[in-house]
Scaffold this motif. Structure first.
Motif, PDB file in Angstrom:
ATOM      1  N   LEU A   9       0.777  -1.255  -0.130  1.00 34.97           N
ATOM      2  CA  LEU A   9      -0.184   0.001   0.027  1.00 34.97           C
ATOM      3  C   LEU A   9       0.895   1.191   0.054  1.00 34.97           C
ATOM      4  O   LEU A   9       1.966   1.135   0.243  1.00 34.97           O
ATOM      5  N   HIS A  10       0.253   2.303  -0.250  1.00 37.47           N
ATOM      6  CA  HIS A  10       1.100   3.704  -0.499  1.00 37.47           C
ATOM      7  C   HIS A  10       1.568   3.707   1.243  1.00 37.47           C
ATOM      8  O   HIS A  10       0.689   3.512   2.107  1.00 37.47           O
ATOM      9  N   PRO A  11       2.715   4.152   1.064  1.00 36.97           N
ATOM     10  CA  PRO A  11       3.078   4.209   2.558  1.00 36.97           C
ATOM     11  C   PRO A  11       2.687   5.417   3.129  1.00 36.97           C
ATOM     12  O   PRO A  11       2.447   5.340   4.484  1.00 36.97           O
ATOM     13  N   LYS A  12       1.955   6.310   2.804  1.00 40.28           N
ATOM     14  CA  LYS A  12       1.409   7.291   3.489  1.00 40.28           C
ATOM     15  C   LYS A  12       0.079   6.572   4.214  1.00 40.28           C
ATOM     16  O   LYS A  12      -0.311   7.171   5.300  1.00 40.28           O
ATOM     17  N   CYS A  13      -0.505   5.740   3.643  1.00 41.14           N
ATOM     18  CA  CYS A  13      -1.576   4.872   4.024  1.00 41.14           C
ATOM     19  C   CYS A  13      -1.036   4.319   5.478  1.00 41.14           C
ATOM     20  O   CYS A  13      -1.670   4.286   6.430  1.00 41.14           O
ATOM     21  N   PRO A  43     -18.455   2.716  10.262  1.00 38.98           N
ATOM     22  CA  PRO A  43     -17.759   2.884  11.727  1.00 38.98           C
ATOM     23  C   PRO A  43     -16.394   3.486  11.826  1.00 38.98           C
ATOM     24  O   PRO A  43     -15.568   3.037  10.785  1.00 38.98           O
ATOM     25  N   VAL A  44     -15.734   4.171  12.660  1.00 37.85           N
ATOM     26  CA  VAL A  44     -14.665   4.761  12.148  1.00 37.85           C
ATOM     27  C   VAL A  44     -13.527   3.901  12.290  1.00 37.85           C
ATOM     28  O   VAL A  44     -12.483   3.960  11.456  1.00 37.85           O
ATOM     29  N   ASP A  45     -13.481   2.686  12.961  1.00 36.83           N
ATOM     30  CA  ASP A  45     -12.523   1.664  12.835  1.00 36.83           C
ATOM     31  C   ASP A  45     -12.448   1.198  11.432  1.00 36.83           C
ATOM     32  O   ASP A  45     -11.323   0.901  10.785  1.00 36.83           O
ATOM     33  N   SER A  46     -13.581   0.777  10.851  1.00 33.65           N
ATOM     34  CA  SER A  46     -13.722   0.344   9.628  1.00 33.65           C
ATOM     35  C   SER A  46     -13.460   1.262   8.562  1.00 33.65           C
ATOM     36  O   SER A  46     -12.631   0.983   7.559  1.00 33.65           O
ATOM     37  N   PHE A  47     -13.738   2.564   8.916  1.00 27.41           N
ATOM     38  CA  PHE A  47     -13.319   3.501   8.145  1.00 27.41           C
ATOM     39  C   PHE A  47     -11.660   3.809   7.876  1.00 27.41           C
ATOM     40  O   PHE A  47     -11.240   3.919   6.723  1.00 27.41           O
ATOM     41  N   ASN A  48     -11.159   3.619   9.123  1.00 28.19           N
ATOM     42  CA  ASN A  48      -9.709   3.841   8.930  1.00 28.19           C
ATOM     43  C   ASN A  48      -8.908   2.595   8.584  1.00 28.19           C
ATOM     44  O   ASN A  48      -7.839   2.719   7.539  1.00 28.19           O
ATOM     45  N   SER A  49      -9.551   1.408   8.823  1.00 32.72           N
ATOM     46  CA  SER A  49      -8.876   0.412   8.131  1.00 32.72           C
ATOM     47  C   SER A  49      -9.250   0.455   6.547  1.00 32.72           C
ATOM     48  O   SER A  49      -8.142   0.004   5.678  1.00 32.72           O
ATOM     49  N   MET A  50     -10.277   0.990   6.061  1.00 28.73           N
ATOM     50  CA  MET A  50     -10.642   1.040   4.656  1.00 28.73           C
ATOM     51  C   MET A  50      -9.858   1.997   3.977  1.00 28.73           C
ATOM     52  O   MET A  50      -9.311   1.810   2.950  1.00 28.73           O
ATOM     53  N   LEU A  51      -9.337   2.968   4.730  1.00 31.74           N
ATOM     54  CA  LEU A  51      -8.419   4.028   4.071  1.00 31.74           C
ATOM     55  C   LEU A  51      -7.097   3.318   4.317  1.00 31.74           C
ATOM     56  O   LEU A  51      -6.246   3.712   3.108  1.00 31.74           O
ATOM     57  N   SER A  52      -6.864   2.720   4.905  1.00 33.26           N
ATOM     58  CA  SER A  52      -5.312   2.288   5.053  1.00 33.26           C
ATOM     59  C   SER A  52      -5.125   0.940   4.071  1.00 33.26           C
ATOM     60  O   SER A  52      -4.086   0.546   3.602  1.00 33.26           O
ATOM     61  N   ARG A  53      -6.232   0.774   3.590  1.00 31.27           N
ATOM     62  CA  ARG A  53      -6.167  -0.593   2.610  1.00 31.27           C
ATOM     63  C   ARG A  53      -6.042  -0.118   1.188  1.00 31.27           C
ATOM     64  O   ARG A  53      -5.946  -0.884   0.264  1.00 31.27           O
ATOM     65  N   HIS A  54      -6.745   1.195   0.989  1.00 32.19           N
ATOM     66  CA  HIS A  54      -6.568   1.657  -0.376  1.00 32.19           C
ATOM     67  C   HIS A  54      -5.404   2.360  -0.396  1.00 32.19           C
ATOM     68  O   HIS A  54      -5.132   3.716   0.386  1.00 32.19           O
ATOM     69  N   TYR A  55      -4.894   2.782  -1.794  1.00 30.67           N
ATOM     70  CA  TYR A  55      -3.965   3.920  -2.005  1.00 30.67           C
ATOM     71  C   TYR A  55      -4.958   4.945  -2.396  1.00 30.67           C
ATOM     72  O   TYR A  55      -5.289   5.136  -3.256  1.00 30.67           O
ATOM     73  N   LEU A  56      -4.386   6.095  -1.647  1.00 30.86           N
ATOM     74  CA  LEU A  56      -5.114   7.314  -1.882  1.00 30.86           C
ATOM     75  C   LEU A  56      -4.213   8.442  -1.744  1.00 30.86           C
ATOM     76  O   LEU A  56      -3.354   8.354  -0.796  1.00 30.86           O
ATOM     77  N   THR A  57      -4.703   9.297  -2.712  1.00 34.72           N
ATOM     78  CA  THR A  57      -3.762  10.635  -2.472  1.00 34.72           C
ATOM     79  C   THR A  57      -4.371  11.280  -1.492  1.00 34.72           C
ATOM     80  O   THR A  57      -5.306  11.181  -0.669  1.00 34.72           O
ATOM     81  N   ASP A  58      -3.313  12.297  -1.146  1.00 38.43           N
ATOM     82  CA  ASP A  58      -3.831  13.298  -0.035  1.00 38.43           C
ATOM     83  C   ASP A  58      -4.955  13.952  -0.403  1.00 38.43           C
ATOM     84  O   ASP A  58      -5.718  14.070   0.479  1.00 38.43           O
TER      85      ASP A  58
END
Length: 640
Positions: A80-84, A499-514
């Motif tokens: 994954l993107h390192p920022k994630c 939910p916030v936990d799922s949300f954060n994990s979802m963000l970390s699972r995807h490469y997303l730009t700032d």
DNA sequence: GCGCGGTGTCATCGA
DNA sequence: CGTCGATGACACCGC
């Protein structure tokens, strides 16, 4: 990325193009769906020695010379993107990468995986690490990169790997999942070069030659005909690399930092002149750029009058082979994102920035950093791209943002040309592609644009803008359109309700730009707050209604009590009346000792405690004395 | 053109 | 210290 993948898989043209652009010391704003082996190719040494989480759930320890696990089960791993990772508090060891890079003060480039890694690699500044990766790259090249660079593809003739390079099982390019690669000892010349130099630890720069050797190992031999020459001593100056088409040593730290848009890059490439003078760049005929956007554009049209195809035949071949869809996908993904990034860059009129980025009444919007970024506006005389919505592109960023404009003026649609419009959308030479300098550090600074956008008024803008929207887009909320424009892979509803936990994990699972992350968080914040505001208003309304009900009920109760009071008064009066009549009746029957009637005016009846009734003369009975007598009697009774 | 209600958004506060 | 919900305030829009 999903758009680029097929093209990528078709022959790695994108990577070729990447390198081509890199040769021109141009930055490339692409999100490449690179797989792990290519990551390793570009990854800095900080990755080495770390554990990687593989898709199959296992972990793999990356060694300098063999990024591939010694045993099977490699499959296809994705980093994954390192920022994630950085955002994830439970980040795996790869998360250290970004921190190390940042510790070096190297700006992170969220929009570009390849050159971000390149920057990281250069930032790592360690020749050993770098060329260890080249060794890995060579190892990867042994398997070819044709099949989406899964690290396991066809073994190219002459292809090889590093000292412990891997030759994958033979799988056709384009296959999705590959069998686990078995480490072998096949060493290619290319890999030998890289790994040898890794072992020597000679320099800190990538040699593009290594990359071309990597690429040339593909079955298609796309780089055939490209004279690579020998591996030159490094580091070569960037001018050296630029001036010689057969000499590909590039200082990536310089190259990447010298940012230009992909359009510009393509323009420069099309001219086959790697000009470094910004003025010279802007003097290029801009029309050539957008010709690539056209689905009907062939290579000759794209690079008219140039010998680019002769210079890099693979470009020609691949461009010929590209379907319109591929170009379309390239168009959508690359140009949209670059457009978006360019919007946030410097040198752009704030009003125009807000106009392009902001929705009506949209305050935080895309939260672009206006302080660090340059902006270029893309305008043309194309008259149909906006107002007709002809493209129907799902990534119609500027299209959508036109709707969301909050700016000081209402530009005519004909003055705006969306990059996605591939039919005929030549850039306006005066406005398109001024020299821009991206730093690609798209940090949030919503207030800047907020103040800008909020300070501007545009009466009737929404009505004007809404005309530019097709029915589908008009039905979408602003955040939905923004999310659509930024290719955010989640629905707005998901973003808000998760939910916030799922949300954060979802963000970390995807490469997303700032930018995407910013928008996602803004969408979530706004969505949550919108629901909260609705609830708040509902509650407030309920409270008001309840209070009104209370007032009504209390008023009714008051009326009832008043009625009861009046009834009681009436009853009391009746009782008094009855008592008075009874009193009179009793006196009328009383007689004194001589048999004369007793006047009620002179006598009064006094009841004693034992129930007997006395007739007392009134002059002997003062009301106050009456009460005292009664009280005294009560006390005596209590004592007794 | 003005007023009003509804709505979205932001800032702020407290849990 | 960060997050989230609640809420006041403001702006915008439609009627």
């Amino acid at each position: 990325m999903k758009y680029l993948k097929p093209w990528w898989s078709d022959g790695g043209s994108l990577l070729h193009f990447t390198i081509l652009l890199s040769l021109a010391e141009l930055r490339l704003d692409l999100d490449l769906d690179l797989d792990l082996d290519l990551y390793l190719l570009f990854a800095p040494r900080t990755l080495l020695g770390d554990e990687l989480l593989l898709r199959n759930g296992q972990t793999s320890h990356i060694s300098a010379l063999s990024p591939f696990p010694a045993s099977g089960g490699w499959g296809r791993a994705e980093l994954l993107h390192p920022k994630c990772w950085e955002r994830d508090p439970a980040a795996p060891p790869e998360g250290r990468l970004l921190r190390e890079v940042r510790a070096l003060g190297v700006p992170f480039i969220p929009s570009t995986r390849v050159d971000a890694w390149l920057v990281h690699s250069v930032a790592a500044g360690d020749a050993d690490g770098t060329h260890a990766l080249l060794g890995a790259a060579a190892a990867s090249s042994a398997g070819g990169v044709g099949a989406g660079l899964d690290g396991v593809s066809q073994a190219a003739p002459g292809g090889g790997g590093g000292p412990r390079a891997v030759q994958s099982s033979s799988l056709a390019a384009g296959e999705e999942e590959k069998a686990p690669a078995e480490p072998t000892a096949q060493v290619s010349d290319a890999g030998g070069h890289a790994s040898e130099r890794y072992q020597n630890g000679t320099d800190a720069f990538f040699s593009l030659e290594d990359l071309f050797q990597l690429l040339s190992s593909q079955p298609e031999n796309l780089l055939e005909g490209v004279s690579l020459g020998d591996i030159a001593p490094l580091p070569g100056s960037i001018n050296d690399g630029m001036n010689s088409p057969t000499h590909y040593n590039v200082n990536f730290s310089q190259a990447v930092s010298h940012d230009v848009s992909l359009h510009e890059a393509m323009l420069l490439c099309s001219d086959n002149t790697f000009r470094r003078d910004p003025v010279a760049r802007t003097s290029q005929p801009q029309e050539q750029i957008l010709q690539l956007c056209s689905p009907t554009t062939n290579t000759e049209q794209t690079f008219p009058g140039t010998n680019l195809t002769g210079f890099l035949p693979f470009v020609d071949n691949q461009m010929r082979n590209l379907s319109q869809d591929h170009l379309y996908d390239l168009d959508i993904n690359i140009f949209d994102e670059i457009n978006l990034m360019s919007l946030a860059t410097e040198g752009f009129d704030p009003m125009e920035v807000s106009w392009l980025l902001e929705e009506p009444g949209y305050d935080s919007g895309l939260s672009l950093d206006s302080s660090n970024n340059s902006t270029s506006v893309i305008k043309s005389n194309s008259s149909h791209s906006i107002c007709e919505g002809a493209t129907g592109s799902s990534s119609d960023l500027s299209h959508h943002d036109l709707e969301g404009a909050v700016g000081g003026y209402c530009p005519e649609p004909s003055k705006l040309c969306h990059m996605n419009d591939r039919s005929d959308c030549p850039f306006h030479g005066d406005l398109a592609f001024q020299y821009v300098s991206h730093n690609h550090t798209y940090h949030l600074q919503p207030s800047a644009l907020e103040s800008t956008s909020e300070s501007l008024s545009w009466p009737g803008k929404s009505q004007k803008i809404s005309r530019y929207l097709n029915d589908t887009d008009r039905n979408l909320s602003r955040d939905e359109r923004r999310a659509k424009a930024l290719h955010i892979p989640f629905s707005v509803d998901e973003i808000i309700r998760m939910p916030v936990d799922s949300f954060n994990s979802m963000l970390s699972r995807h490469y997303l730009t700032d930018l995407q992350l910013s928008l996602i968080r803004d969408i979530r914040r706004r969505g949550k707050n919108k629901v909260a505001a609705q609830n708040c208003r509902k509650r407030k309304l309920d409270v008001i209604l309840n209070l009104e009900d209370d007032v009504c009920s209390l008023q009714a109760k008051k009326e009832t009590l008043k009625r009861e009071q009046s009834q009681c008064h009436k009853a009391i009066n009746i009782m008094k009346q009855k008592l008075h009549h009874l009193y009179r009746d009793v006196f009328s029957r009383l007689r004194d000792d001589q048999g004369r009637p007793i006047s009620p005016n002179q006598y009064a009846l006094q009841c004693t405690h034992d129930g007997s009734v006395l007739i007392v003369p009134k002059e002997l009975m003062i009301p106050g004395q009456k009460k005292e007598n009664q009280k005294g009697k009560r006390k005596n009774e209590r004592k007794n």
